[in-house]
Write an enzyme that holds these catalytic residues in place. Structure first.
Site, short mmCIF file in Angstrom:
data_model
loop_
_atom_site.label_atom_id
_atom_site.label_comp_id
_atom_site.label_asym_id
_atom_site.label_seq_id
_atom_site.Cartn_x
_atom_site.Cartn_y
_atom_site.Cartn_z
N ARG A 1 44.54 48.10 43.85
CA ARG A 1 45.36 49.31 43.70
C ARG A 1 46.65 48.98 42.96
NH1 ARG A 1 45.44 51.29 49.84
NH2 ARG A 1 45.17 49.05 50.13
N CYS B 1 49.48 45.35 46.78
CA CYS B 1 48.81 46.27 47.70
C CYS B 1 48.18 45.41 48.78
CB CYS B 1 47.81 47.16 46.98
SG CYS B 1 46.50 46.29 46.11
#
Lengths: 106, 281
Positions: free
Chosen positions: B238, B233
């Site tokens: 994430r 990410c």
């Protein structure tokens, strides 16, 4: 270019309505207060969805129910989840401040 | 690996939070949420201050991790239950981190802090009372951590899953305005990467979607299950969420998390970058 202030990185900034430090000639600000029966709902989870309903960002509203996103001009949906119920509102945002009241009901 | 081995429900936490051998850990970027109220008995870990070296860009090393957990009162025998804000991003990052250092008995609270709050479950401001331990960590398990050269070599051979938002993937956005220190030099994505935003793996209350839905999601996005996979990410949090989905829920042992992510890749000299939505790739 203006980034959605949350959802793209990490921790959400403190939510509040002061516009200090924000360039409203450039930014597309979508902000409002989450209410239930006219009373502010503290700390609801508010998400910004794009015109196709796709998740873009999420913030937790302030103790006074305030939320704010930095988006781009266009159509958006703000959706609140809270213990007082859920709700959503559509906004067609332009550069500047776009006040978007957001009522929830169970 | 079944879901019950890696996830617990809020109901389970309410019943078992006080049990011996269970440690609740809230992991956030901004620990003011914890300080304002947390699940009773939980200790906190600060994603940046506790889990990252404060000088070099890297994790805390084995000795630092041992010192941290010893001081916070976590023992090798404890089952660690992680939860946090931001739809469990940082809790998932910590989960991956515990696995990296060989702590197997670790689980995520499904839905994290959001689900707990939306359910109206109680929060406490009392500090946890845990005695110091002597924690011993393994050497880092790099089978689940990808480094930059490996990522460059993976172009065209492995699955690369970019879990950022479509605007970051296409190169329209570089970085959120509130984190200027993490800006990459260039926008875009690693050539050939597929874009499956992390949010597609979660329901709106923060819980993970069903296994069957998750499997369909990545299949439809073009993930080739005959190839190894690297998730990335911007800063690796994430993608930890997606690593958890692919490796722990769907059982793909080949998946690595590239924690350097776009803030490293997008600043490397000479590496290829692709712009746009990936439809021509």
């Amino acid at each position: 270019m203006s980034a959605p202030l949350t959802g793209d990185g990490c921790g959400a900034p403190v939510q509040g309505q002061s516009l200090a430090g924000i360039d409203v000639d450039k930014e597309t600000v979508i902000q409002g207060v989450v209410t239930a029966g006219g009373t502010p709902v503290p700390q609801a989870y508010v998400r910004l969805l794009d015109a196709s309903g796709e998740f873009t960002a999420e913030v937790q509203a302030s103790p006074a129910g305030e939320f704010r996103f930095f988006a781009r001009p266009g159509q958006w949906v703000v959706r609140a989840l809270s213990r007082s119920g859920n709700g959503e509102a559509t906004v067609t945002a332009a550069i500047g401040v776009n006040e978007t009241p957001l009522a929830v009901a169970s | 690996m079944s879901r019950d081995d890696v996830l617990v429900s809020a109901e389970w936490v309410e019943k078992n939070a006080d049990s011996d051998g269970v440690v609740l850990v809230e992991v956030d970027e901004d620990t003011t949420a914890f300080d304002g109220g947390h699940i009773a008995g939980a200790i906190k870990l600060d994603w940046k201050k506790d889990l990252q070296d404060q000088v070099r860009r890297d994790f805390v090393n084995k000795e630092q991790f041992e010192k941290l957990l010893s001081e916070r009162g976590v023992s090798n025998e404890d089952t660690v239950i992680l939860y946090g804000g931001n739809n469990n991003w940082f809790a998932a990052y910590a989960y991956w981190y515990f696995k990296l250092y060989g702590h197997d008995a670790v689980k995520l609270l499904d839905g994290g802090r959001k689900k707990w709050e939306l359910d109206g479950r109680p929060l406490s401001t009392d500090p946890a009372d845990r005695k110091a331990t002597t924690y011993s960590a393994n050497e880092p398990n790099t089978a689940i951590r990808a480094f930059r050269d490996e990522v460059v070599d993976a172009i065209g051979t492995k699955n690369l899953v970019d879990v950022r938002s479509p605007d970051e993937f296409s190169g329209k956005l570089l970085a959120p305005a509130h984190l200027p220190q993490e800006v990459a030099q260039r926008g875009g994505h690693i050539p050939g990467a597929i874009n499956v935003p992390w949010s597609k793996a979660a329901n709106e209350d923060g819980t993970f979607r069903k296994d069957t839905e998750l499997a369909e999601l990545y299949k439809e996005a073009g993930l080739d299950d005959s190839k190894e996979t690297i998730a990335y990410c911007r800063i690796g949090e994430r993608s930890s969420h997606t690593w958890f989905v692919l490796h722990e829920l769907l059982g793909d042992e080949s998946v690595k998390n590239y924690d350097g992510s776009w803030t490293e890749y997008g600043s490397l000299v000479g590496v290829p970058i692709e712009l746009g939505d990936g439809s021509k790739a």
